[in-house]
Structures are given as structure tokens and as C-alpha cells.
Scaffold this active site. Structure first.
Site, mmCIF file in Angstrom:
data_model
loop_
_atom_site.group_PDB
_atom_site.id
_atom_site.type_symbol
_atom_site.label_atom_id
_atom_site.label_comp_id
_atom_site.label_asym_id
_atom_site.label_seq_id
_atom_site.Cartn_x
_atom_site.Cartn_y
_atom_site.Cartn_z
ATOM 1 N NE ARG A 103 7.308 -2.902 6.520
ATOM 2 C CZ ARG A 103 5.932 -2.523 6.637
ATOM 3 N NH1 ARG A 103 5.322 -2.127 5.575
ATOM 4 N NH2 ARG A 103 5.416 -3.006 7.703
ATOM 5 N NE ARG A 118 -4.432 -1.149 9.512
ATOM 6 C CZ ARG A 118 -3.311 -0.648 9.009
ATOM 7 N NH1 ARG A 118 -3.325 0.646 8.751
ATOM 8 N NH2 ARG A 118 -2.345 -1.198 8.788
ATOM 9 N NE ARG A 124 1.985 -4.826 11.340
ATOM 10 C CZ ARG A 124 2.719 -4.791 10.545
ATOM 11 N NH1 ARG A 124 3.712 -5.494 10.776
ATOM 12 N NH2 ARG A 124 2.796 -4.097 9.568
ATOM 13 N NE ARG A 178 6.454 -0.588 10.277
ATOM 14 C CZ ARG A 178 5.301 -0.573 9.540
ATOM 15 N NH1 ARG A 178 5.437 0.271 8.388
ATOM 16 N NH2 ARG A 178 4.190 -0.699 9.993
ATOM 17 C CE LYS A 226 -1.948 -0.993 3.934
ATOM 18 N NZ LYS A 226 -1.249 -2.267 4.128
HETATM 19 P P1 ADP Z 1 2.202 -1.911 3.131
HETATM 20 O O1 ADP Z 1 2.334 -0.276 3.290
HETATM 21 O O2 ADP Z 1 1.248 -2.336 2.502
HETATM 22 O O3 ADP Z 1 2.453 -2.442 4.619
HETATM 23 P P2 ADP Z 1 4.973 -1.702 1.781
HETATM 24 O O4 ADP Z 1 4.734 -0.869 0.837
HETATM 25 O O5 ADP Z 1 5.529 -1.141 2.851
HETATM 26 O O6 ADP Z 1 3.320 -2.367 2.261
HETATM 27 O O7 ADP Z 1 5.658 -3.012 1.356
HETATM 28 C C1 ADP Z 1 5.876 -4.071 2.209
HETATM 29 C C2 ADP Z 1 7.457 -4.524 1.893
HETATM 30 O O8 ADP Z 1 7.168 -5.290 0.567
HETATM 31 C C3 ADP Z 1 8.364 -3.550 1.518
HETATM 32 O O9 ADP Z 1 9.550 -4.274 1.851
HETATM 33 C C4 ADP Z 1 8.505 -3.496 0.189
HETATM 34 O O10 ADP Z 1 9.760 -2.934 -0.314
HETATM 35 C C5 ADP Z 1 8.061 -4.754 -0.651
HETATM 36 N N1 ADP Z 1 7.110 -4.618 -1.657
HETATM 37 C C6 ADP Z 1 6.162 -3.863 -2.022
HETATM 38 N N2 ADP Z 1 5.582 -4.000 -3.245
HETATM 39 C C7 ADP Z 1 6.147 -5.250 -3.768
HETATM 40 C C8 ADP Z 1 5.984 -6.027 -4.618
HETATM 41 N N3 ADP Z 1 5.084 -5.522 -5.764
HETATM 42 N N4 ADP Z 1 6.523 -6.961 -4.943
HETATM 43 C C9 ADP Z 1 7.806 -7.374 -4.154
HETATM 44 N N5 ADP Z 1 7.984 -6.453 -3.026
HETATM 45 C C10 ADP Z 1 7.255 -5.628 -2.794
HETATM 46 P P1 ADP Z 2 1.144 -1.856 7.449
HETATM 47 O O1 ADP Z 2 2.514 -2.169 7.042
HETATM 48 O O2 ADP Z 2 0.512 -2.981 8.421
HETATM 49 O O3 ADP Z 2 -0.032 -1.424 6.441
HETATM 50 P P2 ADP Z 2 0.813 0.834 8.787
HETATM 51 O O4 ADP Z 2 2.060 1.621 8.690
HETATM 52 O O5 ADP Z 2 -0.365 1.127 7.819
HETATM 53 O O6 ADP Z 2 1.207 -0.829 8.635
HETATM 54 O O7 ADP Z 2 0.233 0.847 10.338
HETATM 55 C C1 ADP Z 2 1.238 0.488 11.507
HETATM 56 C C2 ADP Z 2 0.410 0.351 12.776
HETATM 57 O O8 ADP Z 2 -0.153 1.722 12.772
HETATM 58 C C3 ADP Z 2 -0.637 -0.476 12.673
HETATM 59 O O9 ADP Z 2 -0.311 -1.969 12.856
HETATM 60 C C4 ADP Z 2 -1.611 -0.033 13.817
HETATM 61 O O10 ADP Z 2 -0.769 -0.517 15.070
HETATM 62 C C5 ADP Z 2 -1.471 1.253 13.421
HETATM 63 N N1 ADP Z 2 -2.431 2.062 12.521
HETATM 64 C C6 ADP Z 2 -2.257 2.630 11.482
HETATM 65 N N2 ADP Z 2 -3.486 2.899 10.713
HETATM 66 C C7 ADP Z 2 -4.510 2.429 11.603
HETATM 67 C C8 ADP Z 2 -5.706 2.875 11.822
HETATM 68 N N3 ADP Z 2 -6.455 3.173 10.708
HETATM 69 N N4 ADP Z 2 -6.500 2.292 12.796
HETATM 70 C C9 ADP Z 2 -5.625 1.630 13.821
HETATM 71 N N5 ADP Z 2 -4.276 1.427 13.862
HETATM 72 C C10 ADP Z 2 -3.744 2.223 12.875
#
Ligand code: ADP
Ligand code: ADP
Ligand code: ZN
Length: 214
Positions: free
Chosen positions: A126, A91, A171, A160, A16
């Protein structure tokens, strides 16, 4: 192009944030990430940050009223008037309802679909830059120089706190129980775009842009 008020939906690690950053640049609208805002508060050690940290480190969702408050405040800023990409909000169902109550009708909800196995692979590898928030992956997307952020030059990329195995499990459970029901919520409203998220990042971006252009 439609879809200026949009949201990224999907499990943790679906990509995302990676996609939202690209789309925000392409569409020239702000990327509004609740995870980034909460981590920033945590880093600055504000009252909000201290409260949120307990939940975040355990892999649990921060209480609805806390997150709803910071999003409402963020969306009132001028740069959000022409649209925005919400990433990680809503969420839960109460958060989705609160967004509607703020007068926000989302035009596109991009649901990035990846399996639980892929989530574990992605979160397990990550690497994040604590200075600028840039995101890498040990195998799929390593920084060009070991342990140095390509974007800001900071030395010292980190795993992280919530990308450790116990928190990842928690999660995923929170996602399936509290967030996955939003797929149907937005499907019923006719704004859901399901995107196959296991392809490479460029392919996923292209697929999203094609879908928005339809
Ligand atoms: P989210 O915001 O949904 O938690 P991230 O964008 O942080 O996800 O991506 C999670 C991990 O996966 C990161 O280490 C990122 O570099 C990797 N990643 C993101 N998109 C892809 C993809 N299309 N293929 C492989 N790895 C990916
Ligand atoms: P992810 O890689 O899981 O998509 P995010 O960076 O979006 O991670 O979120 C990290 C953490 O921040 C979540 O696991 C939660 O603890 C908190 N968080 C983020 N967005 C929300 C939300 N909309 N509602 C509740 N908690 C949230
Ligand atoms: Zn950086």
C-alpha cells in the site's frame, strides 16, 4: 435503495477504504473513516493526534472512549443526517454498543472477506498520499506517474508507519481478537452482508451495490 446507514467491516487491508470512497460518491453520503480522522489529528499534531499515534504506530487499537468521542461528534454534523458510511468503526464490542446507544441502527454492514495472506500482500504494497489520503498499491493499483498522486498531484507517496511488517502482524492479531467477533454481532441483528473481497476492486464494488439493491 436501502442501506444508507452503513458500515464497512473487515480486516486491515481488506479494501474498506477503497470501497467506502466509491460507495460514498455513488450514494452521495459522507465517508466517515476513523483511521483518516486519527491520521489527520496526528498530522496536525493535536493532543488527540499525539495520544493516538502511540497506539497506531504500534498497530494497536486506540482506546474505545477516544474513538467513540470523535465518531459521536462527527455523526452530529448536518451532512450525516441522510446517512453515512462508517469505515473502521466500530472495531470492538464496546464501540458497537456505544453506536447503538447513540441511537444509530445500522441498515447494512458490509463484511469484506479476505485471507490473512492477502492482507499481508495488500498492506505490504500500500502507498498512501499524505496530502489527500488517496490510496494506491505498488502492484495492483500503481499511480499513473511514479511517486505522484493522481488525485492531488502531490509528489511523495508514503508507506504508512503501521504498514510495516511488525505492525501488520499486530494489527491482524487485534483484528482477530477484538474486531472479528462483530461479524456474529451484526449477523444476529440481520444486517450482515458477506462480500468476497479477493476479486478486483470494480467487481467488489458491483457486488456490494447489487447486494444493497436486493
Ligand atoms: P482498508 O481500508 O481495508 O485497510 P484499503 O482500501 O486501503 O484497505 O486497501 C488496502 C490496499 O489494497 C491498498 O493498497 C489498495 O490499493 C489495495 N486494494 C484495495 N482493494 C483491492 C482489490 N480488490 N484488489 C487488489 N488490491 C486492492
Ligand atoms: P486499516 O487499514 O487497518 O483498516 P485504519 O485506517 O482503519 O486502518 O486504522 C488505522 C489505525 O487507526 C488502527 O490500526 C488503529 O490504531 C486506529 N483506529 C482506527 N479506527 C479505530 C477504532 N474504531 N478503534 C480503535 N482504533 C482505531
Ligand atoms: Zn493526493
Amino acid at each position: 435503495m436501502s442501506g444508507y446507514r452503513m458500515m464497512m467491516l473487515g480486516p486491515p487491508g481488506a479494501g474498506k477504504g477503497t470501497q467506502a470512497k466509491r460507495l460514498a460518491q455513488e450514494l452521495e453520503i459522507p465517508h466517515v473513516s476513523t483511521g483518516d480522522m486519527l491520521r489527520d489529528a496526528k498530522r496536525r499534531d493535536t493532543e488527540l493526534g499525539r495520544e493516538a499515534a502511540e497506539y497506531m504506530n504500534a498497530g494497536k487499537l486506540v482506546p474505545d472512549e477516544v474513538v467513540i468521542g470523535i465518531v459521536a461528534e462527527r455523526l452530529e454534523q448536518d451532512d450525516a443526517a441522510q446517512g453515512f458510511i462508517l469505515d473502521g468503526f466500530p472495531r470492538t464490542r464496546p464501540q458497537a454498543e456505544a453506536l447503538t446507544d447513540m441511537g444509530v441502527e445500522l441498515e447494512a454492514v458490509i463484511n469484506i472477506e479476505v485471507s490473512d495472506e492477502e492482507v499481508v500482500r495488500r498492506l505490504g504494497g500500500r502507498l498512501s498520499c499524505p496530502e489527500c489520503g488517496a490510496v494506491y498499491h505498488k502492484e495492483a493499483n500503481p499511480p499513473s506517474q511514479d511517486d505522484v498522486c493522481d488525485k492531488c498531484g502531490n509528489r511523495g507517496l508514503v508507506t504508512r508507519d503501521d504498514d510495516r511488517p511488525e505492525a501488520i502482524k499486530q494489527r491482524l492479531a487485534s483484528y482477530h481478537r477484538q474486531t472479528a467477533p462483530l461479524v456474529e454481532f451484526y449477523e444476529q441483528r440481520g444486517v450482515l452482508e458477506a462480500i468476497a473481497g479477493e476479486a478486483g476492486p470494480d467487481e467488489v464494488t458491483q457486488e456490494i451495490l447489487d447486494r444493497l439493491a436486493d
